[in-house]
Scaffold this active site. Sequence first.
Site, short mmCIF file in Angstrom:
data_model
loop_
_atom_site.label_atom_id
_atom_site.label_comp_id
_atom_site.label_asym_id
_atom_site.label_seq_id
_atom_site.Cartn_x
_atom_site.Cartn_y
_atom_site.Cartn_z
N GLY A 152 0.72 -1.30 0.06
CA GLY A 152 -0.08 0.10 0.10
C GLY A 152 0.85 1.42 -0.05
N PRO A 160 5.14 -4.68 -0.86
CG PRO A 160 7.22 -4.16 -1.47
CD PRO A 160 6.43 -5.04 -0.48
NE ARG A 219 -4.33 3.19 -10.50
CZ ARG A 219 -4.06 4.03 -10.04
NH1 ARG A 219 -3.57 5.03 -10.94
NH2 ARG A 219 -4.19 4.55 -8.81
CE1 TYR A 235 -9.58 1.43 -7.77
CE2 TYR A 235 -7.40 2.13 -8.73
CZ TYR A 235 -8.32 1.07 -8.39
OH TYR A 235 -7.91 -0.13 -8.38
CB CYS A 262 -18.07 2.62 -26.95
SG CYS A 262 -17.56 2.38 -28.69
CD GLU A 263 -18.21 2.76 -20.57
OE1 GLU A 263 -18.46 3.53 -19.52
OE2 GLU A 263 -18.72 1.72 -20.63
C1 PLP Z 1 -2.70 -8.39 0.19
C2 PLP Z 1 -2.16 -7.34 -0.65
N1 PLP Z 1 -0.92 -7.05 -0.50
C3 PLP Z 1 -0.23 -6.23 -1.25
C4 PLP Z 1 -0.80 -5.37 -2.13
C5 PLP Z 1 -0.06 -4.30 -2.79
O1 PLP Z 1 -0.56 -3.23 -2.62
P1 PLP Z 1 0.27 -1.94 -3.36
O2 PLP Z 1 0.40 -2.21 -4.79
O3 PLP Z 1 -0.40 -0.56 -3.24
O4 PLP Z 1 1.59 -1.96 -2.62
C6 PLP Z 1 -2.21 -5.73 -2.15
C7 PLP Z 1 -2.96 -4.97 -3.37
O5 PLP Z 1 -4.14 -4.91 -3.38
C8 PLP Z 1 -2.75 -6.51 -1.62
O6 PLP Z 1 -4.28 -6.68 -1.73
#
Ligand code: PLP
Length: 437
Positions: free
Chosen positions: A256, A299, A337, A341, A366-367
């Site tokens: 994340g 990551p 994306r 989002y 087509c959106e």
């Molecule tokens: C369980 C899990 N680990 C790691 C990640 C990787 O997240 P990021 O790419 O944001 O680092 C995700 C993304 O959805 C996830 O669901």
Amino acid sequence: MTLAELLPSIGCSTEPVLEEGLWPDGTRLDGSDLVIGGVPASRLAAQFGTPCQVLDETTVRTRAREFLKALPEAEVVFAGKSLPCPEVYRWMAAEGLSLDVSSAGELALARAADFPAARIVMHGNVKTGEDLKAALAYGVSRIVVDSFDEIAQLGALARHGQQVVVRVTPGVDAHTHAAIATGVEDQKFGFSLASGAALEAVLRVVEQPSLRLVGLHCHIGSQVRHVAAYEETVRRMVGLIAGCGVRIEQLDLGGGFCAPYLPGESSFDLAGFAHRVRVALNYECAVHRVPVPRVLVEPGRSVVANAGVTLYRVCAVKRGTTRTFVAVDGGMSDNPRPALYGAKYAVRLVGRGGRMAPVTVVGRHCEAGDVLASDVVLPADVHAGDLLAVPATGAYHHALASNYNQVGRPPVVAVHDGTARLVVRRETEEDLLRRYV
Ligand SMILES: Cc1ncc(COP(=O)(O)O)c(C=O)c1O
């Protein structure tokens, strides 16, 4: 306030300058061409066609090494979903990272890369019987269970000693987009800590003779900027470790970590994360008198997002009453994306500078919502045939691409030290037709 008031460059002739942090390491301007991994973008477009997803190998490997260096005590697990590609998985294996997969399909790519099973973790809020069987057959070292049904199913399928990790929803708000906030209560991922479901899941795994509980897992969301959210997660997860009365060897904090997409956005504070999580973990474990578990991080985006650049060819320019639409040969099929989002991107015209004007870059699908970037500035004389480059497109682009309107998915071209090679080829009409019966 108009865009022209906000961005003084509009209407002025500008010297092209590369936005800091968005592009692969070492990207430079050569005249008005853009050189990525030592290869001019104009050459990449001519050789591989457009749209084309360019991936700088050095940047990927450098980001991977930064994680290993910042967290030498941890297991760094590349989130394979962010860029599913055997060649990228090979780079990760060579760098010493582990890999997470979320389906038998992602595992098939890992197998194709000969990724060591001992360093693979399988995730997913739904794993079908086929997913679980594929994981067991390859000997995936850890399976992260996400429902009581799955614990029972895996218990029945596994042979003695399959290592299992329990996915916990810690109830932490990571202040990111709702669609990618996975740590908060009331959602499909994991077992709620607050409701007691997580504790129950731990006990259910322990009851299964074929399973061995080794860890707890959580993932609070994606594009997370604040280290404090991870500190709070550690605090809650160690509380659960202390309360469950079972030895927990591993604490997987998920991924994340944010990546910059727009000028002025910063990269994730990895050093700050490593320090603050270490301190929080040691402190909480000491307070609760439990052994310090080994940390895992997963990551994805922060390793590959800024290694990627997508090249598009402009096909049409429509100067409307209020906006200028620049339509390109890709769109939401290679980058959903913005539609999913509201993700925002920077765009650069390759090959020319000059007086700048605000435009909206749209796709071919087509959106009406097929908008790649609104309110960006490009040379005022942008026209069909121009080449555009969009940075920060290495993560969740190839991964999320579709065939909408039966448009073949673009290739992924790896660049390195002045050379370019296909690691994913362009999808052809034959590929598309092969599935129809
Ligand atoms: C369980 C899990 N680990 C790691 C990640 C990787 O997240 P990021 O790419 O944001 O680092 C995700 C993304 O959805 C996830 O669901």
